[in-house]
Design an enzyme around this catalytic site. Structure first.
Site, PDB file in Angstrom:
ATOM      1  N   GLU A 114       0.843  -1.119  -0.048  1.00 16.83           N
ATOM      2  CA  GLU A 114      -0.061  -0.054  -0.063  1.00 16.83           C
ATOM      3  C   GLU A 114       0.889   1.167   0.173  1.00 16.83           C
ATOM      4  OE1 GLU A 114      -2.596   1.325  -0.284  1.00 16.83           O
ATOM      5  OE2 GLU A 114      -4.325   0.610   0.368  1.00 16.83           O
ATOM      6  N   ASP A 115       0.291   2.202  -0.652  1.00 18.36           N
ATOM      7  CA  ASP A 115       1.206   3.469  -0.377  1.00 18.36           C
ATOM      8  C   ASP A 115       0.792   4.098   0.927  1.00 18.36           C
ATOM      9  OD1 ASP A 115      -1.679   3.830  -0.980  1.00 18.36           O
ATOM     10  OD2 ASP A 115      -1.187   6.002  -2.333  1.00 18.36           O
ATOM     11  N   PHE A 131      -1.557  16.367   4.374  1.00 22.24           N
ATOM     12  CA  PHE A 131      -2.079  15.783   3.082  1.00 22.24           C
ATOM     13  C   PHE A 131      -0.951  15.864   2.182  1.00 22.24           C
ATOM     14  CE2 PHE A 131      -3.967  15.073  -0.889  1.00 22.24           C
ATOM     15  CZ  PHE A 131      -5.203  14.465  -0.580  1.00 22.24           C
ATOM     16  N   ARG A 172       0.901  12.759  -8.770  1.00 21.26           N
ATOM     17  CA  ARG A 172       1.493  11.064  -8.510  1.00 21.26           C
ATOM     18  C   ARG A 172       2.796  10.976  -9.184  1.00 21.26           C
ATOM     19  NH1 ARG A 172      -2.732   7.646  -6.914  1.00 21.26           N
ATOM     20  NH2 ARG A 172      -4.842   8.286  -7.965  1.00 21.26           N
TER      21      ARG A 172
HETATM   22  C1  PRP Z   1      -5.823   5.765  -0.491  1.00 17.91           C
HETATM   23  C2  PRP Z   1      -4.755   4.795  -0.151  1.00 17.91           C
HETATM   24  C3  PRP Z   1      -5.398   3.517   0.279  1.00 17.91           C
HETATM   25  C4  PRP Z   1      -6.399   4.369   1.331  1.00 17.91           C
HETATM   26  C5  PRP Z   1      -5.872   4.618   2.679  1.00 17.91           C
HETATM   27  O1  PRP Z   1      -6.291   5.274  -1.651  1.00 17.91           O
HETATM   28  O2  PRP Z   1      -4.027   4.141  -1.265  1.00 17.91           O
HETATM   29  O3  PRP Z   1      -5.817   2.758  -0.291  1.00 17.91           O
HETATM   30  O4  PRP Z   1      -6.894   5.418   0.549  1.00 17.91           O
HETATM   31  O5  PRP Z   1      -7.250   5.044   3.555  1.00 17.91           O
HETATM   32  P1  PRP Z   1      -7.736   4.414   4.544  1.00 17.91           P
HETATM   33  O6  PRP Z   1      -6.633   3.641   5.388  1.00 17.91           O
HETATM   34  O7  PRP Z   1      -8.370   5.585   5.535  1.00 17.91           O
HETATM   35  O8  PRP Z   1      -8.720   3.460   4.072  1.00 17.91           O
HETATM   36  P2  PRP Z   1      -7.289   6.241  -2.436  1.00 17.91           P
HETATM   37  O9  PRP Z   1      -8.654   5.850  -2.255  1.00 17.91           O
HETATM   38  O10 PRP Z   1      -6.923   7.704  -2.460  1.00 17.91           O
HETATM   39  O11 PRP Z   1      -6.950   5.781  -4.125  1.00 17.91           O
HETATM   40  P3  PRP Z   1      -5.859   5.614  -4.923  1.00 17.91           P
HETATM   41  O12 PRP Z   1      -4.679   4.850  -4.439  1.00 17.91           O
HETATM   42  O13 PRP Z   1      -6.220   5.128  -6.261  1.00 17.91           O
HETATM   43  O14 PRP Z   1      -5.003   7.150  -4.941  1.00 17.91           O
END
Ligand code: PRP
Length: 176
Positions: free
Chosen positions: A98-99, A151, A164
Site C-alpha cells: 500500500e502507499d 496531506f 502522482r
Molecule cells: C488511499 C490509499 C489507501 C487508502 C487509505 O487510496 O491508497 O488505499 O486511501 O485510506 P484508509 O486507511 O483511510 O482506508 P485512494 O482511495 O486515495 O485511491 P488511490 O490509491 O487510487 O489514490
C-alpha cells in the site's frame, strides 16, 4: 482561486534508501517462500515497482483496486473490490503493498476479503503510515515512514489525480 504549495517531506534519495531497507528485510523474511505481492491501485504502483527491484528473492505480483462508498468520504468503511486479483491465493504467502494507511478501513477490509480465500499468510507493507488517523486497529508489518496528519502527494500519491508523478513526497498546503 486557492493557491497550492508543495513542501518537501521526503526526498527521492531518502525514499530510495528506505525502500532498499524494506526490500532487504522482506527478502530475508521471505527467503525460500512462495511470495505474492498484491499492490493496491493506484497509489502503490511506484512504491511496488521500486520495492520488487530492491529485493534479492523472486516474487510474483498482482493488483487490486478498491473503492469506498458513502458520505462523500474515501474511507467510509464500505470498501468494495473494483478490480480483483487474477492469481489464486489459497496456500500462498501474500504481502499487500500500500502507499498509505490512514484510517485503516481499506486495508482492514481487504485483509478480511483475502483471508476468505485461505492464503497461508497475509501481511502488509505500507510506504507511509498516518497513525493518528486510525479508526480501526491496523498495524502494518513493514512501514516506510510514519507521517503526521498532513496531506501528502508524490511517489504515487495524488490529490484529485494530480502529483502522482513527483519523485519526492511533499506536503500539499493551502488546498481549497
Ligand atoms: C488511499 C490509499 C489507501 C487508502 C487509505 O487510496 O491508497 O488505499 O486511501 O485510506 P484508509 O486507511 O483511510 O482506508 P485512494 O482511495 O486515495 O485511491 P488511490 O490509491 O487510487 O489514490
Amino acid at each position: 482561486m486557492t493557491e497550492t504549495k508543495l513542501e518537501l517531506l521526503f526526498s527521492r534519495e531518502k525514499i530510495d534508501g528506505r525502500v532498499r531497507e524494506l526490500a532487504g528485510r522482506i527478502s530475508r523474511d521471505y527467503e525460500g517462500r512462495d511470495l505474492l505481492l498484491v499492490g493496491v491501485l493506484k497509489g502503490a504502483f511506484i512504491f511496488m515497482a521500486d520495492l520488487i527491484r530492491g529485493m534479492s528473492i523472486p516474487c510474483r505480483v498482482d493488483f487490486v483496486r478498491l473503492a469506498s462508498y458513502g458520505a462523500g468520504s474515501r474511507s467510509s468503511g464500505d470498501v468494495r473490490i473494483t478490480k480483483d486479483l487474477e492469481t489464486p491465493i489459497a496456500g500462498r504467502e501474500v504481502l499487500i503493498v500500500e502507499d498509505i494507511v490512514d484510517t485503516g478501513l481499506t486495508l482492514s477490509r481487504l485483509i478480511d476479503l483475502l483471508r476468505e480465500q485461505k492464503p497461508s499468510s497475509v501481511r502488509v507493507c505500507a510506504f507511509l503510515d498516518k497513525q493518528q488517523r486510525r479508526r480501526v486497529p491496523l498495524t502494518a508489518d513493514y512501514v516506510g515512514f510514519a507521517i503526521p496528519d498532513a496531506f501528502v502527494v508524490g511517489y504515487g500519491l495524488d490529490f484529485n489525480e494530480n502529483f502522482r508523478f513527483l519523485p519526492d513526497v511533499c506536503i500539499l498546503k493551502d488546498i481549497a
